[in-house]
Design a protein around this motif. Structure first.
Motif, PDB file in Angstrom:
ATOM      1  N   LYS A   5      -4.457   7.413  -2.390  1.00 35.96           N
ATOM      2  CA  LYS A   5      -3.870   5.888  -2.048  1.00 35.96           C
ATOM      3  C   LYS A   5      -3.661   5.119  -3.143  1.00 35.96           C
ATOM      4  O   LYS A   5      -4.469   5.089  -4.357  1.00 35.96           O
ATOM      5  N   LYS A  42       0.890  -1.153  -0.018  1.00 30.72           N
ATOM      6  CA  LYS A  42      -0.079   0.004  -0.005  1.00 30.72           C
ATOM      7  C   LYS A  42       0.859   1.260   0.077  1.00 30.72           C
ATOM      8  O   LYS A  42       1.979   1.287   0.598  1.00 30.72           O
ATOM      9  N   ASP A  94       4.469   2.287   1.013  1.00 26.62           N
ATOM     10  CA  ASP A  94       4.828   2.208   2.566  1.00 26.62           C
ATOM     11  C   ASP A  94       5.861   1.335   2.898  1.00 26.62           C
ATOM     12  O   ASP A  94       5.776   0.229   2.139  1.00 26.62           O
ATOM     13  N   ASN A 116      -0.002  14.965  -1.174  1.00 21.89           N
ATOM     14  CA  ASN A 116      -0.873  13.655  -1.333  1.00 21.89           C
ATOM     15  C   ASN A 116      -2.153  13.997  -2.119  1.00 21.89           C
ATOM     16  O   ASN A 116      -2.858  14.958  -1.632  1.00 21.89           O
ATOM     17  N   ARG A 132       1.047   5.926  -1.074  1.00 22.44           N
ATOM     18  CA  ARG A 132       0.255   7.120  -1.571  1.00 22.44           C
ATOM     19  C   ARG A 132       0.780   7.794  -2.869  1.00 22.44           C
ATOM     20  O   ARG A 132       1.662   7.563  -3.392  1.00 22.44           O
ATOM     21  N   THR A 142      -2.768   0.752  -4.170  1.00 22.46           N
ATOM     22  CA  THR A 142      -2.795  -0.368  -3.583  1.00 22.46           C
ATOM     23  C   THR A 142      -2.195  -1.370  -4.697  1.00 22.46           C
ATOM     24  O   THR A 142      -2.471  -1.403  -5.669  1.00 22.46           O
TER      25      THR A 142
END
Length: 118
Positions: free
Chosen positions: A44, A12, A81, A41, A14, A46
């Motif tokens: 998100k 995951k 992350d 930012n 940003r 993924t």
């Protein structure tokens, strides 16, 4: 129904863009200031395992906002992350004109510059 909905995400992160550039106080070989980007930012990202073993992983992106006054193309960056960092990092003091930004790892910076040493 796609298979990746039941799988765990691989990573995951940003989705960000370079909101502004500022001089670092250092100069390059041509005596020009080395610039660094301050990222904002936008949403998100993924990373999901591929449904087919021979294909690369799939990326889903959820944008929460867009830069104000943007026209033309915008280069978006994905900062994944670090799964080994389970502790909450202390917020860094950065200017956030639109809204408060979550803490950003030290690796956020402009291309070609090494992260600052502490």
């Amino acid at each position: 129904m796609s298979q990746h909905q039941t799988n765990q995400p691989l990573a995951k992160g940003r989705v960000c863009y370079a909101a502004e550039y500022y001089p670092t106080g250092q100069v390059d070989q041509r005596n020009k200031p080395i610039m660094k980007a301050r990222f904002a930012n936008l949403g998100k990202a993924t990373l999901w395992p591929s449904e087919q073993p021979h294909l690369p992983p799939q990326v889903s992106i959820d944008l929460d906002s867009m830069p104000i006054g943007s026209n033309g193309s915008i280069k978006l960056m994905v900062f994944w992350d670090d799964p080994t960092q389970n502790q909450q990092p202390a917020p860094q003091h950065q200017q956030a004109p639109q809204h408060q930004q979550p803490p950003q790892p030290q690796s956020y910076g402009s291309w070609g510059n090494s992260p600052p040493q502490r």
